[in-house]
Enzyme design. Structure first.
Site, short mmCIF file in Angstrom:
data_model
loop_
_atom_site.label_atom_id
_atom_site.label_comp_id
_atom_site.label_asym_id
_atom_site.label_seq_id
_atom_site.Cartn_x
_atom_site.Cartn_y
_atom_site.Cartn_z
N GLY A 127 50.29 31.55 63.51
CA GLY A 127 50.55 32.44 64.64
C GLY A 127 51.55 31.91 65.63
N THR A 128 51.81 30.61 65.59
CA THR A 128 52.71 30.00 66.59
C THR A 128 53.57 28.91 65.93
OG1 THR A 128 50.96 28.42 67.14
CG2 THR A 128 51.17 30.35 68.59
N GLY A 129 54.55 28.47 66.67
CA GLY A 129 55.32 27.26 66.34
C GLY A 129 55.92 27.24 64.95
N ASP A 185 38.50 29.18 61.67
CA ASP A 185 38.58 27.78 62.12
C ASP A 185 38.50 26.92 60.86
OD1 ASP A 185 38.26 25.25 63.10
OD2 ASP A 185 36.85 25.82 64.68
N SER A 220 36.95 9.47 73.14
CA SER A 220 35.54 9.52 72.77
C SER A 220 35.45 9.73 71.25
CB SER A 220 34.84 10.69 73.48
OG SER A 220 35.36 11.91 72.99
N TYR A 273 54.89 9.61 61.17
CA TYR A 273 53.93 8.50 61.35
C TYR A 273 52.77 8.55 60.36
CZ TYR A 273 51.68 11.92 64.56
OH TYR A 273 51.11 13.04 65.13
N LYS A 311 46.97 12.40 59.40
CA LYS A 311 48.19 12.74 58.64
C LYS A 311 48.37 11.77 57.47
CE LYS A 311 49.95 16.11 61.33
NZ LYS A 311 50.04 17.51 60.89
N PRO A 369 57.90 16.18 59.50
CA PRO A 369 58.87 16.47 60.56
C PRO A 369 58.88 15.37 61.61
CG PRO A 369 57.22 18.24 60.34
CD PRO A 369 56.70 17.02 59.63
N GLY A 370 60.04 15.15 62.20
CA GLY A 370 60.13 14.29 63.38
C GLY A 370 59.86 15.13 64.61
C1 HXC Z 1 41.61 12.50 75.84
C2 HXC Z 1 40.88 14.51 74.96
C3 HXC Z 1 42.11 15.14 75.29
C4 HXC Z 1 43.11 14.33 75.94
C5 HXC Z 1 40.83 16.60 74.31
N1 HXC Z 1 40.12 15.46 74.36
N2 HXC Z 1 42.05 16.44 74.86
N3 HXC Z 1 40.63 13.21 75.23
N4 HXC Z 1 42.81 13.03 76.19
N5 HXC Z 1 44.30 14.84 76.27
C6 HXC Z 1 38.76 15.25 73.89
C7 HXC Z 1 37.81 16.10 74.69
O1 HXC Z 1 37.48 15.46 75.90
C8 HXC Z 1 36.62 16.22 73.75
O2 HXC Z 1 35.81 15.07 73.73
C9 HXC Z 1 37.30 16.29 72.38
O3 HXC Z 1 38.61 15.72 72.56
C10 HXC Z 1 37.47 17.72 71.91
O4 HXC Z 1 38.20 18.43 72.88
P1 HXC Z 1 38.11 20.02 73.03
O5 HXC Z 1 39.08 20.45 74.06
O6 HXC Z 1 36.68 20.41 73.20
O7 HXC Z 1 38.53 20.49 71.57
P2 HXC Z 1 39.16 21.84 71.10
O8 HXC Z 1 38.98 22.95 72.11
O9 HXC Z 1 38.68 22.05 69.72
O10 HXC Z 1 40.75 21.54 71.08
C11 HXC Z 1 41.33 20.78 70.04
C12 HXC Z 1 42.51 19.99 70.56
C13 HXC Z 1 43.55 20.88 71.23
C14 HXC Z 1 43.11 19.19 69.41
C15 HXC Z 1 41.98 19.00 71.61
O11 HXC Z 1 44.64 20.12 71.72
C16 HXC Z 1 44.07 21.95 70.29
O12 HXC Z 1 43.42 22.98 70.11
N6 HXC Z 1 45.25 21.77 69.70
C17 HXC Z 1 45.81 22.70 68.72
C18 HXC Z 1 47.29 22.80 68.79
C19 HXC Z 1 48.00 21.49 68.76
O13 HXC Z 1 47.44 20.43 69.07
N7 HXC Z 1 49.29 21.49 68.41
C20 HXC Z 1 50.10 20.29 68.38
C21 HXC Z 1 50.16 19.78 67.03
S1 HXC Z 1 51.43 18.56 66.96
P3 HXC Z 1 34.55 14.83 74.72
O14 HXC Z 1 33.84 13.65 74.13
O15 HXC Z 1 35.15 14.56 76.06
O16 HXC Z 1 33.75 16.09 74.68
C22 HXC Z 1 51.14 17.65 65.62
C23 HXC Z 1 52.14 16.63 65.10
C24 HXC Z 1 53.14 16.23 66.11
O17 HXC Z 1 50.17 17.75 65.01
C25 HXC Z 1 54.16 15.25 65.59
C26 HXC Z 1 55.20 14.96 66.65
C27 HXC Z 1 56.24 13.96 66.27
#
Ligand code: HXC
Length: 277
Positions: A18-20, A66, A106, A148, A163, A189-190
């Site tokens: 749906g995105t990106g 999910d 955590s 990475y 990964k 991807p980078g």
């Molecule tokens: C520390 C964090 C945190 C942060 C979440 N947590 N974000 N801890 N720093 N920034 C902790 C929370 O406190 C919680 O633990 C646990 O992680 C789960 O968090 P939730 O928010 O409840 O989870 P959820 O709603 O399922 O969200 C999942 C997610 C979110 C991964 C945290 O970011 C997401 O939905 N992302 C999807 C899209 C995405 O990330 N796209 C980027 C992909 S880039 P506790 O113990 O506190 O309850 C990629 C490659 C990039 O993959 C390569 C680049 C070169």
């Protein structure tokens, strides 16, 4: 390079479509003649993407799912296959990631990222592989990893270990399922500027500048550059590529690998002096 009907006959599911990058791959595949369905746990993203593709003139099936939950994957694939016929390509694109010092994480933070990226990818691959083996379908699984995956990375440790696992899955299944007519491939991807990644991975604009400065091409990648590689890898033109990962990072991951690469801005006088020495 790609003819209009390059992906005719491909019936594709894109996770996180749906995105990106997932949305861009979906668009590219549609334009090349494929049937494409998207799954995501975010219904708003699904609806917005369906509408976007409808305006482009394409019908895209979308199922809320999910991937952390294998039952939801099974139900989503059932629903999509009922409407589109048998799937023969899976794109494992859905991911979750954020930057954090590892000591601040955590166990649940680890579980969440590993649950999406590693387990979710394994569940989706298993669901499709079982169906393909049972029905003698020649399928392709393409997983989006990261550079990475091979090197590891600080500050994104749950993502890096996931990964790396997905890359091992890709190579393992290539060896095991090759004789079933199933190919498994990956793209690493980078730096690509997508909203999901940038929001969670970049603290500010100066980091974007630093990323660009550390790239031999002095730029970020474009989503189309990944989508084009993906189109090739899932096509029949890549039919002997199995278990391979294609890195698309402008050379960034090689750049830091040598102490000499940083010398590109040395002035001519220094080069002359070094030659004399
Ligand atoms: C520390 C964090 C945190 C942060 C979440 N947590 N974000 N801890 N720093 N920034 C902790 C929370 O406190 C919680 O633990 C646990 O992680 C789960 O968090 P939730 O928010 O409840 O989870 P959820 O709603 O399922 O969200 C999942 C997610 C979110 C991964 C945290 O970011 C997401 O939905 N992302 C999807 C899209 C995405 O990330 N796209 C980027 C992909 S880039 P506790 O113990 O506190 O309850 C990629 C490659 C990039 O993959 C390569 C680049 C070169």
């Amino acid at each position: 390079m790609f003819e209009e009907n390059f992906l005719n006959g491909k019936n594709i599911i894109v996770t996180g479509g749906g995105t990106g990058l997932g949305k861009q791959m979906t668009e590219t595949f549609l334009k090349l003649g494929a049937t494409v369905s998207i799954i995501s746990r975010n219904e708003e993203h699904l609806n917005a993407a369906r509408e976007y593709f409808r305006e482009l003139g394409y019908n895209v099936e979308a199922e809320k799912c999910d991937i952390k939950n294998p039952d939801e994957i099974k139900n989503a694939v059932d629903a999509i296959e009922n409407r589109t016929g048998k799937i023969n390509v899976l794109i494992n694109n859905a991911a979750g990631n954020f930057i954090s010092r590892t000591e601040d994480l955590s166990p649940k933070a680890f579980d969440t990222v590993i649950g999406i990226v590693l387990n979710g990818t394994a569940y989706a691959s298993l669901e499709m592989g079982k169906r393909w083996i049972a029905n003698s379908i020649k399928g392709t699984i393409l997983s989006i990893v990261a550079t990475y995956a091979s090197t590891g990375s600080g500050y994104v440790v749950p993502s890096a270990i996931s990964k790396a696992g997905v890359l091992a899955l890709t190579r393992s299944l290539a060896a095991e399922w090759g004789h079933r007519g199933i190919r498994t491939v990956a793209i690493a991807p980078g730096a690509f500027k997508t909203e999901g990644a940038w929001l969670r991975l970049l603290p500010g604009d100066e980091y974007e500048k630093a990323i660009i400065a550390g790239n031999p091409e002095r730029r970020l990648g474009t989503k189309e550059e990944i989508a084009n590689i993906a189109a090739f890898l899932i096509s029949d033109m890549a039919s002997y590529i199995n278990g391979e990962v294609v890195t698309a990072d402008g050379g960034q991951s090689l750049y830091g690998s040598s102490m000499f690469n940083m010398m590109e801005n040395l002035p001519d006088e220094i080069w002359k002096m070094m030659r004399q020495r």
